[in-house]
Design an enzyme around this catalytic site. Sequence first.
Site, mmCIF file in Angstrom:
data_model
loop_
_atom_site.group_PDB
_atom_site.id
_atom_site.type_symbol
_atom_site.label_atom_id
_atom_site.label_comp_id
_atom_site.label_asym_id
_atom_site.label_seq_id
_atom_site.Cartn_x
_atom_site.Cartn_y
_atom_site.Cartn_z
ATOM 1 N N ARG A 117 0.603 -1.244 -0.058
ATOM 2 C CA ARG A 117 0.116 0.008 -0.031
ATOM 3 C C ARG A 117 0.883 1.142 0.074
ATOM 4 N NH1 ARG A 117 -2.819 -4.045 1.619
ATOM 5 N NH2 ARG A 117 -0.865 -4.391 2.507
ATOM 6 N N THR A 118 1.618 1.540 0.860
ATOM 7 C CA THR A 118 2.608 2.537 1.086
ATOM 8 C C THR A 118 3.231 3.024 -0.141
ATOM 9 O OG1 THR A 118 2.717 2.006 3.339
ATOM 10 C CG2 THR A 118 4.224 3.873 2.414
HETATM 11 N N1 CP Z 1 -0.348 -0.055 5.888
HETATM 12 C C1 CP Z 1 0.949 -0.248 5.103
HETATM 13 O O1 CP Z 1 1.909 0.227 5.407
HETATM 14 O O2 CP Z 1 0.730 -1.187 4.086
HETATM 15 P P1 CP Z 1 2.023 -1.790 3.541
HETATM 16 O O3 CP Z 1 3.137 -2.289 4.355
HETATM 17 O O4 CP Z 1 1.656 -2.728 2.461
HETATM 18 O O5 CP Z 1 2.726 -0.492 2.679
#
Ligand code: CP
Length: 356
Positions: free
Chosen positions: A85-86
């Site tokens: 996501r990030t």
């Molecule tokens: N929420 C979050 O940071 O997801 P990722 O680790 O997939 O980036």
Amino acid sequence: MFNGENEPLAAQTNPFLQRYTPPTIDGNFTGKHIITVDQFERKDLQILFDAATSIRKRIRQSDRGLTEVCDGKVMASLFFEASTRTDMSFQAAMRRLGGEVIAASNGVQFSSVYKGENLADTVRAAGCYADVIVLRHPQLGSSYEAAYYIDKLNQRIKNPSVIISGGDGIGEHPTQALLDMYTIYDQKKGFDGLTITMVGDLRNGRTVHSLAKLTALYEPHGMRLCFVSPQSLKMPSSTITLLTSKGITVFETSDLLEVLGQSDVIYWTRVQEERFENPTDYAAIKDDFIMTPSVMAHARPDAILMHPLPRKNEMGTRDDHDILDEDPRAVYFEQMENGMFIRMALLAKVLRGVYV
Ligand code: CP
Ligand code: ASP
């Protein structure tokens, strides 16, 4: 290290936590590194919330004008730890604002990090080519270290750059907390009188470290924070002390049902397996708190269920996921989408100072 002491941040240290002081935002984001939520005041969050709401509306109207905002700007994506996501939301945010994204072609593990290059040199290489560097790194304080060296670089080169932290080990995840606060604000129409319950690995979870501190900006409005965790994974005592000093009512328990039915916001988290030195310590507590449809049945009809994701067994089986995902109270997909809007707002302000 996992001795049940309620102070993980003291167990790891980084001299750059002392050596580098991140700038306060104070209404002006332009050219400032984003390292910790300590840089923000309530007015700064409101600026981002308003911009994110405007951006969301414009994206839904397919407004092409946003692509002028970061036209000609370059973002370097520097992820030393896994991310879905990030990483993707920052990339999408930059592209939707008309900017470009660069990264080591085969991931940072095949950059010169593979040859043993240190963080200070790697970020300065990115700083020579990009206007903004999004950094995720497993070491506590790594974003402070990166900002320290980028400031030194900026004194020597013509095109300065900024660091935005995408998570520094067990320290903080400031942009996640911004999107989490925006999601609460959006769903609950403010923060007054809310009971926010954070569940799971509060010791190693950087999202809850940042989120808890940001909620403190909204006192005095009768907000209450409940922290539910196994005894060995409690919120750091330094964070509890800070929250109570700001007038927030904090309640810690290992009994979820004691607080679940009173919670307006339920913030579920994954036990951070990768932070455990001893796999048996992880195995011993990984199943302590599992959100399932039958657990969610104890929550209020107007509660919201959040999760930064990724999720594993702390949200039960795939069947449990599928049922929970249909529950209108589960807002983690909205939360995820908000990540892009908030990061667009942040990039626009840090790079251009504009209010889109
Ligand atoms: N929420 C979050 O940071 O997801 P990722 O680790 O997939 O980036
Ligand atoms: N994605 C979040 C983080 O990187 C939460 C998690 O990984 O559990 O901190």
